[in-house]
Design a protein around this motif. Structure first.
Motif, PDB file in Angstrom:
ATOM      1  N   VAL A  44      32.987  65.143 -15.054  1.00 17.30           N
ATOM      2  CA  VAL A  44      33.093  65.130 -16.608  1.00 17.30           C
ATOM      3  C   VAL A  44      34.145  63.711 -16.721  1.00 17.30           C
ATOM      4  O   VAL A  44      35.057  63.866 -16.265  1.00 17.30           O
ATOM      5  N   SER A  45      33.900  62.599 -17.540  1.00 15.84           N
ATOM      6  CA  SER A  45      34.957  61.840 -17.550  1.00 15.84           C
ATOM      7  C   SER A  45      35.083  61.572 -19.098  1.00 15.84           C
ATOM      8  O   SER A  45      34.052  61.610 -19.896  1.00 15.84           O
ATOM      9  N   ALA A  46      36.130  61.118 -19.554  1.00 11.93           N
ATOM     10  CA  ALA A  46      36.307  60.870 -21.062  1.00 11.93           C
ATOM     11  C   ALA A  46      35.966  59.105 -21.131  1.00 11.93           C
ATOM     12  O   ALA A  46      36.556  58.287 -20.537  1.00 11.93           O
ATOM     13  N   VAL A  47      35.145  58.971 -22.111  1.00 10.23           N
ATOM     14  CA  VAL A  47      34.780  57.570 -22.560  1.00 10.23           C
ATOM     15  C   VAL A  47      35.188  57.156 -23.766  1.00 10.23           C
ATOM     16  O   VAL A  47      35.249  57.880 -24.735  1.00 10.23           O
ATOM     17  N   PHE A  48      35.996  56.277 -23.906  1.00  6.26           N
ATOM     18  CA  PHE A  48      36.599  55.785 -25.139  1.00  6.26           C
ATOM     19  C   PHE A  48      35.729  54.535 -25.652  1.00  6.26           C
ATOM     20  O   PHE A  48      35.504  53.558 -24.928  1.00  6.26           O
ATOM     21  N   LEU A  49      35.216  54.621 -26.921  1.00  5.80           N
ATOM     22  CA  LEU A  49      34.458  53.560 -27.215  1.00  5.80           C
ATOM     23  C   LEU A  49      35.236  53.036 -28.908  1.00  5.80           C
ATOM     24  O   LEU A  49      35.403  53.785 -29.420  1.00  5.80           O
ATOM     25  N   SER A  50      35.216  51.726 -28.987  1.00 10.43           N
ATOM     26  CA  SER A  50      35.547  51.186 -30.239  1.00 10.43           C
ATOM     27  C   SER A  50      34.449  51.699 -31.165  1.00 10.43           C
ATOM     28  O   SER A  50      33.603  51.914 -31.132  1.00 10.43           O
ATOM     29  N   TYR A  51      34.915  51.810 -32.606  1.00  9.80           N
ATOM     30  CA  TYR A  51      34.155  51.984 -33.626  1.00  9.80           C
ATOM     31  C   TYR A  51      32.738  50.963 -33.482  1.00  9.80           C
ATOM     32  O   TYR A  51      31.664  51.546 -33.554  1.00  9.80           O
ATOM     33  N   GLU A  52      32.922  49.966 -33.637  1.00  8.77           N
ATOM     34  CA  GLU A  52      31.949  48.925 -33.260  1.00  8.77           C
ATOM     35  C   GLU A  52      30.957  48.982 -32.125  1.00  8.77           C
ATOM     36  O   GLU A  52      29.835  49.011 -32.309  1.00  8.77           O
ATOM     37  N   LYS A  53      31.519  49.435 -31.092  1.00  8.32           N
ATOM     38  CA  LYS A  53      30.612  49.580 -29.772  1.00  8.32           C
ATOM     39  C   LYS A  53      29.974  50.773 -29.891  1.00  8.32           C
ATOM     40  O   LYS A  53      28.775  50.859 -29.463  1.00  8.32           O
ATOM     41  N   ALA A  54      30.616  51.805 -30.334  1.00  9.62           N
ATOM     42  CA  ALA A  54      29.889  53.042 -30.657  1.00  9.62           C
ATOM     43  C   ALA A  54      28.682  52.696 -31.679  1.00  9.62           C
ATOM     44  O   ALA A  54      27.323  53.267 -31.213  1.00  9.62           O
ATOM     45  N   ARG A  55      28.859  52.358 -32.643  1.00 12.01           N
ATOM     46  CA  ARG A  55      27.700  51.946 -33.617  1.00 12.01           C
ATOM     47  C   ARG A  55      26.469  50.942 -33.083  1.00 12.01           C
ATOM     48  O   ARG A  55      25.308  51.309 -33.026  1.00 12.01           O
ATOM     49  N   VAL A  56      26.916  49.995 -32.147  1.00 17.46           N
ATOM     50  CA  VAL A  56      26.109  49.318 -31.537  1.00 17.46           C
ATOM     51  C   VAL A  56      25.305  49.955 -30.513  1.00 17.46           C
ATOM     52  O   VAL A  56      23.983  49.819 -30.501  1.00 17.46           O
ATOM     53  N   GLN A  57      25.666  51.075 -29.935  1.00 20.31           N
ATOM     54  CA  GLN A  57      25.014  51.937 -29.030  1.00 20.31           C
ATOM     55  C   GLN A  57      24.315  53.035 -29.584  1.00 20.31           C
ATOM     56  O   GLN A  57      23.481  53.794 -29.069  1.00 20.31           O
ATOM     57  N   GLY A  58      24.343  53.049 -30.855  1.00 18.31           N
ATOM     58  CA  GLY A  58      23.595  54.100 -31.905  1.00 18.31           C
ATOM     59  C   GLY A  58      24.326  55.342 -31.940  1.00 18.31           C
ATOM     60  O   GLY A  58      23.926  56.226 -32.331  1.00 18.31           O
ATOM     61  N   ARG A  59      25.372  55.451 -31.489  1.00 19.31           N
ATOM     62  CA  ARG A  59      26.401  56.746 -31.589  1.00 19.31           C
ATOM     63  C   ARG A  59      26.877  56.758 -33.181  1.00 19.31           C
ATOM     64  O   ARG A  59      27.697  55.757 -33.528  1.00 19.31           O
ATOM     65  N   ALA A  60      26.846  57.793 -33.703  1.00 22.06           N
ATOM     66  CA  ALA A  60      27.352  57.966 -35.166  1.00 22.06           C
ATOM     67  C   ALA A  60      28.609  58.559 -35.042  1.00 22.06           C
ATOM     68  O   ALA A  60      28.768  59.606 -34.507  1.00 22.06           O
ATOM     69  N   LEU A  61      29.528  57.878 -35.457  1.00 26.67           N
ATOM     70  CA  LEU A  61      30.852  58.250 -35.378  1.00 26.67           C
ATOM     71  C   LEU A  61      31.290  58.771 -36.938  1.00 26.67           C
ATOM     72  O   LEU A  61      31.107  58.103 -37.978  1.00 26.67           O
ATOM     73  N   GLY A  62      31.482  59.976 -37.133  1.00 25.48           N
ATOM     74  CA  GLY A  62      31.726  60.604 -38.491  1.00 25.48           C
ATOM     75  C   GLY A  62      33.110  60.380 -38.734  1.00 25.48           C
ATOM     76  O   GLY A  62      33.952  60.082 -38.082  1.00 25.48           O
ATOM     77  N   ARG A  63      33.579  60.481 -40.082  1.00 29.55           N
ATOM     78  CA  ARG A  63      34.737  60.511 -40.559  1.00 29.55           C
ATOM     79  C   ARG A  63      35.776  61.444 -39.711  1.00 29.55           C
ATOM     80  O   ARG A  63      37.062  60.943 -39.466  1.00 29.55           O
ATOM     81  N   GLU A  64      35.311  62.401 -39.113  1.00 34.38           N
ATOM     82  CA  GLU A  64      36.129  63.143 -38.573  1.00 34.38           C
ATOM     83  C   GLU A  64      36.881  62.801 -37.077  1.00 34.38           C
ATOM     84  O   GLU A  64      37.739  62.687 -36.671  1.00 34.38           O
ATOM     85  N   ASP A  65      35.560  61.952 -36.733  1.00 32.53           N
ATOM     86  CA  ASP A  65      35.919  61.153 -35.364  1.00 32.53           C
ATOM     87  C   ASP A  65      36.967  60.082 -35.631  1.00 32.53           C
ATOM     88  O   ASP A  65      37.931  59.913 -34.836  1.00 32.53           O
ATOM     89  N   GLU A  66      36.928  59.487 -36.517  1.00 32.10           N
ATOM     90  CA  GLU A  66      37.755  58.206 -37.033  1.00 32.10           C
ATOM     91  C   GLU A  66      39.238  58.745 -37.377  1.00 32.10           C
ATOM     92  O   GLU A  66      40.377  58.406 -36.770  1.00 32.10           O
ATOM     93  N   TRP A  67      39.055  60.130 -37.986  1.00 34.73           N
ATOM     94  CA  TRP A  67      40.438  60.702 -38.168  1.00 34.73           C
ATOM     95  C   TRP A  67      41.025  61.265 -37.041  1.00 34.73           C
ATOM     96  O   TRP A  67      42.329  61.012 -36.695  1.00 34.73           O
ATOM     97  N   LEU A  68      40.188  61.679 -36.097  1.00 36.74           N
ATOM     98  CA  LEU A  68      40.810  62.327 -34.903  1.00 36.74           C
ATOM     99  C   LEU A  68      41.632  60.905 -34.033  1.00 36.74           C
ATOM    100  O   LEU A  68      42.487  61.091 -33.554  1.00 36.74           O
TER     101      LEU A  68
END
Length: 106
Positions: A44-68
């Motif tokens: 298991v590894s921790a993967v860090f994505l910028s908001y933009e990269k996450a959106r390009v990959q189709g991953r939905a970042l919620g406001r909770e993710d942004e706040w965290l």
């Protein structure tokens, strides 16, 4: 949480009117991934994505993710110790619940 709830019912004068953010430790994502790897015996590894990269990959970042990511929790871990209620460390919890932890192999 159950131990704190039981303590609050048993001694409401100690807990009444307080809001407590419960956590036993402040782990980094890498430390949490290492604990999950040890418990599940899977990589298991921790993967860090910028908001933009996450959106390009189709991953939905919620406001909770942004706040965290931007602010994060500010639990007063040291203050919790004064209540005398044992908090379970994440590694211990992961070991106890390993059979229920599902790791996506992709």
């Amino acid at each position: 949480m159950g131990a704190f709830a039981a303590a609050a019912f048993a001694e409401p004068h100690r807990f009444g009117g307080r809001t407590l953010e419960l956590t036993s430790e402040a782990l980094t994502m890498e430390e949490a991934a290492a604990a999950l790897s040890a418990a599940t015996r899977r990589n298991v590894s921790a993967v860090f994505l910028s908001y933009e990269k996450a959106r390009v990959q189709g991953r939905a970042l919620g406001r909770e993710d942004e706040w965290l990511n931007d602010i994060g929790h500010r639990a007063a871990i040291g203050e919790l110790a004064a209540y005398g209620v044992r908090l379970t460390p994440f590694r211990e919890w992961a070991e106890q619940h390993r059979s229920g932890i599902l790791i996506d192999p992709s």
